[in-house]
Design an enzyme around this catalytic site. Structure first.
Site, mmCIF file in Angstrom:
data_model
loop_
_atom_site.group_PDB
_atom_site.id
_atom_site.type_symbol
_atom_site.label_atom_id
_atom_site.label_comp_id
_atom_site.label_asym_id
_atom_site.label_seq_id
_atom_site.Cartn_x
_atom_site.Cartn_y
_atom_site.Cartn_z
ATOM 1 N N ALA A 178 5.873 -9.578 1.709
ATOM 2 C CA ALA A 178 6.044 -9.411 0.259
ATOM 3 C C ALA A 178 5.764 -10.693 -0.524
ATOM 4 O O ALA A 178 5.519 -10.636 -1.743
ATOM 5 C CB ALA A 178 7.452 -8.912 -0.032
ATOM 6 N N ARG A 236 -0.893 1.524 -2.424
ATOM 7 C CA ARG A 236 0.561 1.714 -2.448
ATOM 8 C C ARG A 236 1.112 1.484 -3.864
ATOM 9 O O ARG A 236 0.401 1.712 -4.835
ATOM 10 C CB ARG A 236 1.190 0.775 -1.396
ATOM 11 C CG ARG A 236 0.707 1.091 0.031
ATOM 12 C CD ARG A 236 1.353 0.187 1.050
ATOM 13 N NE ARG A 236 2.812 0.346 1.040
ATOM 14 C CZ ARG A 236 3.648 -0.507 1.643
ATOM 15 N NH1 ARG A 236 3.156 -1.540 2.319
ATOM 16 N NH2 ARG A 236 4.945 -0.317 1.601
ATOM 17 N N HIS A 256 -3.065 -7.666 6.118
ATOM 18 C CA HIS A 256 -1.978 -6.726 5.849
ATOM 19 C C HIS A 256 -2.169 -5.505 6.725
ATOM 20 O O HIS A 256 -3.282 -4.983 6.827
ATOM 21 C CB HIS A 256 -1.966 -6.285 4.381
ATOM 22 C CG HIS A 256 -1.795 -7.440 3.453
ATOM 23 N ND1 HIS A 256 -0.580 -8.048 3.264
ATOM 24 C CD2 HIS A 256 -2.688 -8.121 2.701
ATOM 25 C CE1 HIS A 256 -0.728 -9.052 2.419
ATOM 26 N NE2 HIS A 256 -2.001 -9.132 2.077
ATOM 27 N N HIS A 310 2.840 -10.984 -2.970
ATOM 28 C CA HIS A 310 2.845 -10.483 -4.346
ATOM 29 C C HIS A 310 3.678 -11.345 -5.290
ATOM 30 O O HIS A 310 3.723 -11.083 -6.484
ATOM 31 C CB HIS A 310 3.388 -9.048 -4.359
ATOM 32 C CG HIS A 310 2.889 -8.210 -3.217
ATOM 33 N ND1 HIS A 310 1.565 -7.893 -3.073
ATOM 34 C CD2 HIS A 310 3.517 -7.677 -2.131
ATOM 35 C CE1 HIS A 310 1.402 -7.183 -1.962
ATOM 36 N NE2 HIS A 310 2.573 -7.040 -1.370
ATOM 37 N N TYR A 358 4.041 1.111 8.703
ATOM 38 C CA TYR A 358 3.632 -0.081 9.455
ATOM 39 C C TYR A 358 3.353 0.184 10.935
ATOM 40 O O TYR A 358 2.937 -0.720 11.654
ATOM 41 C CB TYR A 358 4.707 -1.171 9.309
ATOM 42 C CG TYR A 358 4.869 -1.621 7.877
ATOM 43 C CD1 TYR A 358 3.814 -2.216 7.193
ATOM 44 C CD2 TYR A 358 6.069 -1.430 7.195
ATOM 45 C CE1 TYR A 358 3.952 -2.602 5.863
ATOM 46 C CE2 TYR A 358 6.216 -1.816 5.860
ATOM 47 C CZ TYR A 358 5.150 -2.405 5.212
ATOM 48 O OH TYR A 358 5.277 -2.791 3.901
ATOM 49 N N ASN A 378 -0.126 -13.064 7.510
ATOM 50 C CA ASN A 378 0.387 -11.878 6.832
ATOM 51 C C ASN A 378 1.641 -12.341 6.100
ATOM 52 O O ASN A 378 2.697 -12.494 6.710
ATOM 53 C CB ASN A 378 0.723 -10.764 7.827
ATOM 54 C CG ASN A 378 1.214 -9.519 7.098
ATOM 55 O OD1 ASN A 378 1.510 -9.554 5.900
ATOM 56 N ND2 ASN A 378 1.291 -8.409 7.827
ATOM 57 N N ARG A 422 10.735 -0.826 11.383
ATOM 58 C CA ARG A 422 10.678 -0.868 9.913
ATOM 59 C C ARG A 422 9.624 0.125 9.402
ATOM 60 O O ARG A 422 8.435 -0.039 9.672
ATOM 61 C CB ARG A 422 10.277 -2.285 9.499
ATOM 62 C CG ARG A 422 9.995 -2.452 8.050
ATOM 63 C CD ARG A 422 9.291 -3.779 7.787
ATOM 64 N NE ARG A 422 9.118 -3.950 6.362
ATOM 65 C CZ ARG A 422 8.257 -4.781 5.820
ATOM 66 N NH1 ARG A 422 7.482 -5.532 6.569
ATOM 67 N NH2 ARG A 422 8.159 -4.876 4.520
ATOM 68 N N PRO A 460 8.177 -12.628 5.743
ATOM 69 C CA PRO A 460 9.441 -11.899 5.737
ATOM 70 C C PRO A 460 9.340 -10.462 6.224
ATOM 71 O O PRO A 460 8.402 -9.740 5.861
ATOM 72 C CB PRO A 460 9.851 -11.910 4.260
ATOM 73 C CG PRO A 460 9.165 -13.092 3.686
ATOM 74 C CD PRO A 460 7.905 -13.293 4.472
ATOM 75 N N ASN A 461 10.320 -10.089 7.018
ATOM 76 C CA ASN A 461 10.545 -8.716 7.492
ATOM 77 C C ASN A 461 9.572 -8.259 8.575
ATOM 78 O O ASN A 461 9.728 -7.160 9.116
ATOM 79 C CB ASN A 461 10.546 -7.712 6.319
ATOM 80 C CG ASN A 461 11.610 -8.054 5.294
ATOM 81 O OD1 ASN A 461 12.773 -8.223 5.660
ATOM 82 N ND2 ASN A 461 11.247 -8.215 4.040
ATOM 83 N N ARG A 501 2.249 -3.950 -5.391
ATOM 84 C CA ARG A 501 1.615 -4.490 -4.176
ATOM 85 C C ARG A 501 0.122 -4.721 -4.372
ATOM 86 O O ARG A 501 -0.543 -5.293 -3.519
ATOM 87 C CB ARG A 501 1.806 -3.542 -2.990
ATOM 88 C CG ARG A 501 3.233 -3.455 -2.529
ATOM 89 C CD ARG A 501 3.345 -2.653 -1.253
ATOM 90 N NE ARG A 501 4.659 -2.085 -1.156
ATOM 91 C CZ ARG A 501 5.731 -2.721 -0.665
ATOM 92 N NH1 ARG A 501 5.614 -3.936 -0.180
ATOM 93 N NH2 ARG A 501 6.897 -2.136 -0.641
ATOM 94 N N GLU A 528 -6.252 -13.630 5.303
ATOM 95 C CA GLU A 528 -5.071 -12.841 4.912
ATOM 96 C C GLU A 528 -5.158 -11.458 5.566
ATOM 97 O O GLU A 528 -6.207 -10.811 5.486
ATOM 98 C CB GLU A 528 -5.084 -12.706 3.381
ATOM 99 C CG GLU A 528 -4.013 -11.826 2.786
ATOM 100 C CD GLU A 528 -4.225 -11.610 1.270
ATOM 101 O OE1 GLU A 528 -5.282 -12.046 0.732
ATOM 102 O OE2 GLU A 528 -3.353 -10.984 0.647
HETATM 103 C C1 DQA Z 1 2.480 -6.118 4.236
HETATM 104 C C2 DQA Z 1 2.383 -5.471 2.851
HETATM 105 C C3 DQA Z 1 3.408 -6.057 1.905
HETATM 106 O O1 DQA Z 1 3.324 -5.428 0.631
HETATM 107 C C4 DQA Z 1 4.806 -5.841 2.435
HETATM 108 O O2 DQA Z 1 5.755 -6.445 1.592
HETATM 109 C C5 DQA Z 1 4.953 -6.330 3.843
HETATM 110 C C6 DQA Z 1 3.886 -6.051 4.789
HETATM 111 C C7 DQA Z 1 1.566 -5.421 5.263
HETATM 112 O O3 DQA Z 1 1.340 -5.988 6.329
HETATM 113 O O4 DQA Z 1 1.089 -4.304 5.007
HETATM 114 O O5 DQA Z 1 5.991 -6.878 4.209
HETATM 115 O O6 DQA Z 1 2.077 -7.473 4.142
#
Ligand code: DQA
Length: 152
Positions: free
Chosen positions: A85, A115, A108, A88, A26, A82, A21, A13-14, A119, A106
């Site tokens: 969120a 953070r 990130h 978590h 990021y 990746n 963003r 997501p996102n 997280r 994994e």
């Molecule tokens: C993330 C870290 C997560 O906590 C966050 O919700 C993301 C991006 C990262 O790539 O740093 O959406 O996975």
């Protein structure tokens, strides 16, 4: 002749919003920028890349299951994920990874341990082959190199 090994790169997501963003966290690269670089790196490593993004937990779970098929039916040598969120929150994603034999790495972009406290816990880390956090887009490249070298 056998096809080169397939590495799936799954984004949760996102992550479609990368570039606009929270760029202070990021960075300025879009997901397409990252994908473009990974494609070049995959070619140099003699692997095939299949990069996807979804805002839906179930899509990520279906794709993880798909990765576990035999290579001739679209299965992957390894998966880089990746989960955003969902890292978590999602026991379902953790169970999907725990339920397949495909090695999963994994990634990130940000250092999730530096953070907010929510997280710091990853439900995913205990069931993956390895984790990279805090190195920005370079983390995907390092994961790709490691995935390409994994013995199966
Ligand atoms: C993330 C870290 C997560 O906590 C966050 O919700 C993301 C991006 C990262 O790539 O740093 O959406 O996975």
């Amino acid at each position: 002749m056998a096809e080169p090994p397939l590495i799936m790169v799954l984004n949760g997501p996102n992550l479609n919003l990368l570039g606009t963003r929270e760029p202070d966290i990021y960075g300025a690269d879009t997901l397409d920028d990252i994908a473009g670089r990974l494609e070049d790196e995959a070619a140099a490593l003699a692997v095939r890349l299949d990069m996807r993004q979804s805002n839906h937990e179930g899509h990520l779970i279906d794709w993880l299951h798909e990765s576990a098929a035999p290579a001739e039916r679209g299965g992957a040598h390894a998966v880089i994920i990746n989960p955003g969120a969902l890292t978590h929150t999602s026991i379902a994603l953790r169970d999907a990874i725990g339920g397949i034999a495909t090695p999963v790495i994994e990634v990130h972009l940000s250092n999730i341990h530096a953070r907010e406290s929510f997280r710091r816990r990853s439900h995913i880390s205990p069931v993956v082959h390895g984790t990279i956090a805090g190195l920005g887009p370079e983390g995907y490249s390092l994961a790709l190199r490691a995935a390409a070298r994994l013995k199966r």
